[in-house]
Design an enzyme around this catalytic site. Structure first.
Site, mmCIF file in Angstrom:
data_model
loop_
_atom_site.group_PDB
_atom_site.id
_atom_site.type_symbol
_atom_site.label_atom_id
_atom_site.label_comp_id
_atom_site.label_asym_id
_atom_site.label_seq_id
_atom_site.Cartn_x
_atom_site.Cartn_y
_atom_site.Cartn_z
ATOM 1 N N ALA A 40 -17.600 3.576 -4.682
ATOM 2 C CA ALA A 40 -18.626 3.984 -5.354
ATOM 3 C C ALA A 40 -19.823 3.946 -4.213
ATOM 4 C CB ALA A 40 -19.084 3.088 -6.712
ATOM 5 N N TYR A 63 -19.999 3.896 -1.046
ATOM 6 C CA TYR A 63 -19.505 5.063 -0.051
ATOM 7 C C TYR A 63 -20.046 6.360 -0.351
ATOM 8 C CZ TYR A 63 -17.154 7.696 3.639
ATOM 9 O OH TYR A 63 -16.971 8.517 4.558
ATOM 10 N N ASP A 64 -19.392 6.861 -1.913
ATOM 11 C CA ASP A 64 -19.604 8.013 -2.302
ATOM 12 C C ASP A 64 -21.207 8.187 -2.514
ATOM 13 O OD1 ASP A 64 -17.032 8.492 -2.373
ATOM 14 O OD2 ASP A 64 -16.940 8.222 -4.802
ATOM 15 N N LEU A 116 -10.643 16.603 -1.967
ATOM 16 C CA LEU A 116 -11.100 17.201 -3.360
ATOM 17 C C LEU A 116 -12.582 17.231 -3.787
ATOM 18 C CD1 LEU A 116 -8.149 16.253 -5.422
ATOM 19 C CD2 LEU A 116 -8.319 18.606 -4.582
ATOM 20 N N GLU A 167 -3.060 15.407 -13.243
ATOM 21 C CA GLU A 167 -2.125 14.460 -12.575
ATOM 22 C C GLU A 167 -3.181 13.285 -12.364
ATOM 23 O OE1 GLU A 167 -0.646 16.081 -8.758
ATOM 24 O OE2 GLU A 167 -0.014 18.013 -9.656
ATOM 25 N N LYS A 178 -4.779 10.514 -10.170
ATOM 26 C CA LYS A 178 -5.235 10.530 -8.935
ATOM 27 C C LYS A 178 -4.916 9.050 -8.477
ATOM 28 C CE LYS A 178 -9.137 11.639 -5.829
ATOM 29 N NZ LYS A 178 -8.982 10.396 -5.161
ATOM 30 N N ASP A 182 -4.464 5.993 -6.287
ATOM 31 C CA ASP A 182 -5.432 5.530 -5.150
ATOM 32 C C ASP A 182 -4.387 4.618 -4.232
ATOM 33 O OD1 ASP A 182 -7.885 4.729 -4.113
ATOM 34 O OD2 ASP A 182 -8.449 3.355 -5.686
ATOM 35 N N ARG A 195 -3.200 11.573 6.611
ATOM 36 C CA ARG A 195 -4.022 12.759 6.856
ATOM 37 C C ARG A 195 -4.998 12.874 8.096
ATOM 38 N NH1 ARG A 195 -8.238 13.665 1.758
ATOM 39 N NH2 ARG A 195 -9.244 12.009 2.687
ATOM 40 N N GLU A 199 1.183 10.778 -2.362
ATOM 41 C CA GLU A 199 0.262 9.522 -2.083
ATOM 42 C C GLU A 199 1.309 8.313 -1.966
ATOM 43 O OE1 GLU A 199 -2.748 10.267 -2.076
ATOM 44 O OE2 GLU A 199 -3.926 8.423 -2.451
ATOM 45 N N TYR A 250 3.195 15.151 -4.807
ATOM 46 C CA TYR A 250 2.343 16.005 -5.697
ATOM 47 C C TYR A 250 2.140 17.455 -5.381
ATOM 48 C CZ TYR A 250 -1.499 13.785 -2.696
ATOM 49 O OH TYR A 250 -2.148 13.513 -1.791
ATOM 50 N N LYS A 270 -5.502 20.708 -11.266
ATOM 51 C CA LYS A 270 -4.916 21.791 -10.662
ATOM 52 C C LYS A 270 -4.663 23.036 -11.504
ATOM 53 C CE LYS A 270 -2.795 18.696 -7.444
ATOM 54 N NZ LYS A 270 -1.373 18.118 -6.840
ATOM 55 N N LYS A 300 -13.304 12.093 -11.573
ATOM 56 C CA LYS A 300 -13.333 10.598 -11.051
ATOM 57 C C LYS A 300 -13.835 9.703 -12.179
ATOM 58 C CE LYS A 300 -13.964 9.428 -6.433
ATOM 59 N NZ LYS A 300 -13.426 8.454 -5.724
ATOM 60 N N CYS A 306 -22.748 -34.771 -8.421
ATOM 61 C CA CYS A 306 -22.484 -34.171 -9.736
ATOM 62 C C CYS A 306 -23.845 -33.493 -10.084
ATOM 63 C CB CYS A 306 -21.804 -34.785 -10.940
ATOM 64 S SG CYS A 306 -22.238 -33.962 -12.484
ATOM 65 N N CYS A 352 -24.729 -35.452 -13.778
ATOM 66 C CA CYS A 352 -25.074 -37.121 -13.977
ATOM 67 C C CYS A 352 -25.359 -37.576 -12.401
ATOM 68 C CB CYS A 352 -23.796 -37.768 -14.374
ATOM 69 S SG CYS A 352 -22.390 -37.615 -13.264
ATOM 70 N N CYS A 372 -15.834 -34.661 -11.025
ATOM 71 C CA CYS A 372 -16.751 -35.614 -11.474
ATOM 72 C C CYS A 372 -16.096 -36.697 -11.991
ATOM 73 C CB CYS A 372 -17.975 -35.040 -12.375
ATOM 74 S SG CYS A 372 -18.982 -36.383 -12.852
ATOM 75 N N CYS A 416 -20.503 -38.997 -17.737
ATOM 76 C CA CYS A 416 -21.031 -37.836 -17.206
ATOM 77 C C CYS A 416 -21.541 -36.996 -18.550
ATOM 78 C CB CYS A 416 -20.539 -37.244 -16.289
ATOM 79 S SG CYS A 416 -21.225 -35.620 -16.039
HETATM 80 S S1 IVH Z 1 -3.823 17.062 -4.436
HETATM 81 C C1 IVH Z 1 -5.968 19.753 -1.159
HETATM 82 N N1 IVH Z 1 -2.845 15.307 -6.235
HETATM 83 O O1 IVH Z 1 -6.930 12.337 -3.580
HETATM 84 C C2 IVH Z 1 -5.778 18.367 -1.787
HETATM 85 N N2 IVH Z 1 -4.349 14.545 -4.365
HETATM 86 O O2 IVH Z 1 -9.588 13.247 -2.727
HETATM 87 C C3 IVH Z 1 -4.676 18.200 -2.502
HETATM 88 N N3 IVH Z 1 -4.803 11.904 -4.283
HETATM 89 O O3 IVH Z 1 -6.339 13.074 -0.233
HETATM 90 C C4 IVH Z 1 -4.661 16.848 -2.997
HETATM 91 N N4 IVH Z 1 -3.484 11.685 -6.258
HETATM 92 O O4 IVH Z 1 -4.828 11.594 -1.087
HETATM 93 C C5 IVH Z 1 -3.606 15.482 -4.905
HETATM 94 N N5 IVH Z 1 -2.031 13.787 -7.645
HETATM 95 C C6 IVH Z 1 -2.747 13.877 -6.691
HETATM 96 C C7 IVH Z 1 -3.256 13.101 -5.892
HETATM 97 C C8 IVH Z 1 -4.212 13.269 -4.802
HETATM 98 C C9 IVH Z 1 -4.201 11.261 -5.127
HETATM 99 C C10 IVH Z 1 -5.535 11.908 -3.246
HETATM 100 C C11 IVH Z 1 -5.126 12.558 -1.870
HETATM 101 C C12 IVH Z 1 -6.298 13.207 -1.563
HETATM 102 C C13 IVH Z 1 -7.282 12.810 -2.177
HETATM 103 C C14 IVH Z 1 -8.515 13.674 -2.564
#
Ligand code: IVH
Length: 531
Positions: A53, A55-56, A102, A136, A138, A140, A159, A198, A250, A318, A342, A436, A439, A454, A459
């Protein structure tokens, strides 16, 4: 980014309102440096110092600056690129189809705006039929591309910067759920296909791994993602083999059309193909119609995220119809046919103001963190247990540190560790107090024991805890006799042990602060009820 505001601090190095702020160009340069630094820690060293969070928030701030002042955009800006360059630990592995990132959305509104833009780009009017989406989890973990040649496992790559990854063929080969031969007639496949997915570490495997690391005196992994990345990116694939990594596939791409292969025109079909070929596809995946259904899926999955057995940080949405992919195309770093929804962050940074010690009813002295209050995982956190002396040393948290705090679901908040890059010079390691705090008696740690005690049975801290425990819900359940009241009674000399509670009468209480006729009567009634 609103999450980075409010009380607490973020690791963004952002000047406070009273500072003379650097000029926008200077701030942009500073942000690029900070982002490059943290991207390297995340992607190459598998040891990030700040939560995603935070970093974002850095990237969002730079993107906002660049949007307002396009002249500040540099060709290598992290807002235009993906990941980090591949490390020299592995041979470079170019991707035939780039591995992109993404774009993200964080609210219902954002999601609607993404949907509206998608429709507009496709030339669809308001009255057009609703689009179909595949939702789907996501995962981690870290993304991987596995090449199958004539249906056989050939190569695998991380990647990297999206164009060139790291060759981790031998490491990925050790992952049990990665088939070495696809369960399909190879003559039906293009010569080579890349399966994208992943790699992750199930939570149970992560906990086992960290227990092993602790026993061996090795560094602990901060979370399952780092553990997965650290486990996969090993020079010796035998180490990877011992790590219980898993994978979800995926996406499938081939160079036939630079898009998805053999899919019969739908992403959902290509997932079925992957599954029937023997690759693990996430069972939570769902095809839905319209963005409202997408949003319902996101909220429902979020409510179950801690019961899945692996970490997810959102939902990838997607379009199902692959013929739309080419029409929508991509930005410099992300396709327009998908978006990441997210979830709110469960890790934030804040200041560790002090490490204090509390005394329990058995005399156990437990160190805990007093934190600048921070909103994380749906509540405000200002205290967190540090368990014992060894845990403080292992985490190497020091008073004054900026620390990462984690609060996931119903789980008790936890101090994950310090942000070392932000540590002020001269911060001393924390030392367990010898006396402590209540006491003043000595605190004793027996050899071979993790806990410190303690040892003064008189005490008042211990006495208070024993009496409060006696009155608590799990024991005599005396309503209105919490820790604070017990302390008041002990201080006033009215109660020295649990038996004294039953000698209390209304006139005793009336002289104490905060008691009136009614509250005194209520307490005495509650005590009587527990006789
Ligand atoms: S599709 C063109 N599907 O999320 C990108 N990505 O922020 C296609 N990730 O680098 C990615 N679960 O490491 C896709 N069900 C999922 C995913 C997924 C995790 C990660 C992936 C990607 C990052 C994108």
């Amino acid at each position: 980014m609103s999450e980075a505001e409010g009380p607490g601090e973020s690791a963004t190095g952002r000047p406070g309102p009273s500072d003379a702020g650097p000029s926008e160009a200077e701030r942009a340069a500073e942000l690029r440096d900070l982002i490059a630094y943290h991207a390297r820690l995340y992607h190459q060293d598998d040891a990030p110092e700040i939560p995603d969070a935070d970093y974002d928030a850095l990237v969002d701030e730079l993107a906002a600056l660049e949007a307002a002042h396009p002249e500040l955009v540099t060709p290598d800006s992290p807002t235009l690129t993906v990941g980090a360059p591949a490390s020299v630990l592995f041979s470079p592995a170019p991707h035939r189809v780039p591995m992109m990132s993404l774009d993200k959305v964080v609210s219902h509104e954002d999601l609607e705006a993404w949907g509206a833009r998608t429709k507009r780009l496709l030339g669809l009017g308001e009255e057009a039929e609703e689009l179909e989406f595949v939702c789907e989890p996501k995962i981690d973990g870290l993304s991987i591309s596995i090449t199958y040649a004539a249906g056989r496992y050939a190569r695998a790559a991380t990647r990297g910067d999206g164009r060139v990854g790291e060759d981790v063929t031998e490491n990925v080969r050790t992952i049990e759920s990665v088939p070495l031969v696809l369960a399909v007639d190879a003559s039906e496949l293009p010569d080579e296909i890349d399966v994208r997915g992943e790699v992750y570490l199930p939570i149970s495997a992560f906990e086992e791994l960290n227990a092993r690391q602790e026993d061996a005196g090795e560094r602990l992994f901060a979370n399952p993602r780092n553990a997965a990345a650290g486990s996969l990116r090993q020079r010796d694939a035998k180490v990877t083999a011992g790590r219980a990594l898993a994978i979800f596939a995926y996406q499938v791409v081939s160079d036939v059309d630079g898009g998805e292969a053999g899919a019969g025109g739908r992403h959902s079909h290509s997932l079925e193909l992957l599954r029937s070929a023997g690759l693990p596809v996430n069972g939570e995946t769902e095809r839905v119609k319209g963005l409202e259904a997408v949003y319902r899926y996101c909220k429902e999955l979020e409510s179950r995220r801690h019961g899945l057995g692996y970490e997810i940080d959102g939902v990838v949405v997607k379009l199902d119809d692959l013929s739309l992919y080419g029409r929508l195309g991509a930005t410099s770093h992300a396709p327009r046919w998908a978006v990441a929804y997210k979830f709110p962050p469960e890790e934030r940074t804040t200041r560790l103001e002090a490490i204090l010690v509390s005394i329990g009813r058995t005399g156990r002295a437990t160190p805990f963190a007093k934190l600048t209050p921070v909103k994380v995982g749906g509540s405000t956190v200002s205290l967190a247990s540090l368990h014992n002396e060894d845990q403080v040393a292992l985490k190497d948290v020091r008073e004054g540190d900026l620390v990462v705090v984690r609060k996931a679901g119903d789980v008790i908040p936890e101090v994950v560790g310090p942000v070392l890059a932000e540590r002020a010079p001269g911060l001393a390691p924390w030392r367990f107090p010898e006396r402590c705090p209540i006491c003043g008696g000595s605190l004793v740690r027996l050899e071979d024991e993790a806990d410190t005690y303690c040892v003064n049975l008189e005490c008042p801290g211990q006495r208070l805890q024993r009496i409060a425990h006696f009155a608590s819900r799990g024991a005599m359940d005396i309503e209105g006799l919490g820790e604070r009241r017990v302390w008041q009674l002990v201080e006033a000399g009215l109660v020295n042990d649990a038996a004294d509670i039953y000698r209390l009468a209304e006139p005793d209480l009336l002289g104490l602060e905060g008691f009136a006729d009614l509250s005194a009567r209520n307490l005495v009634t509650a005590i009587d009820a527990s006789r």
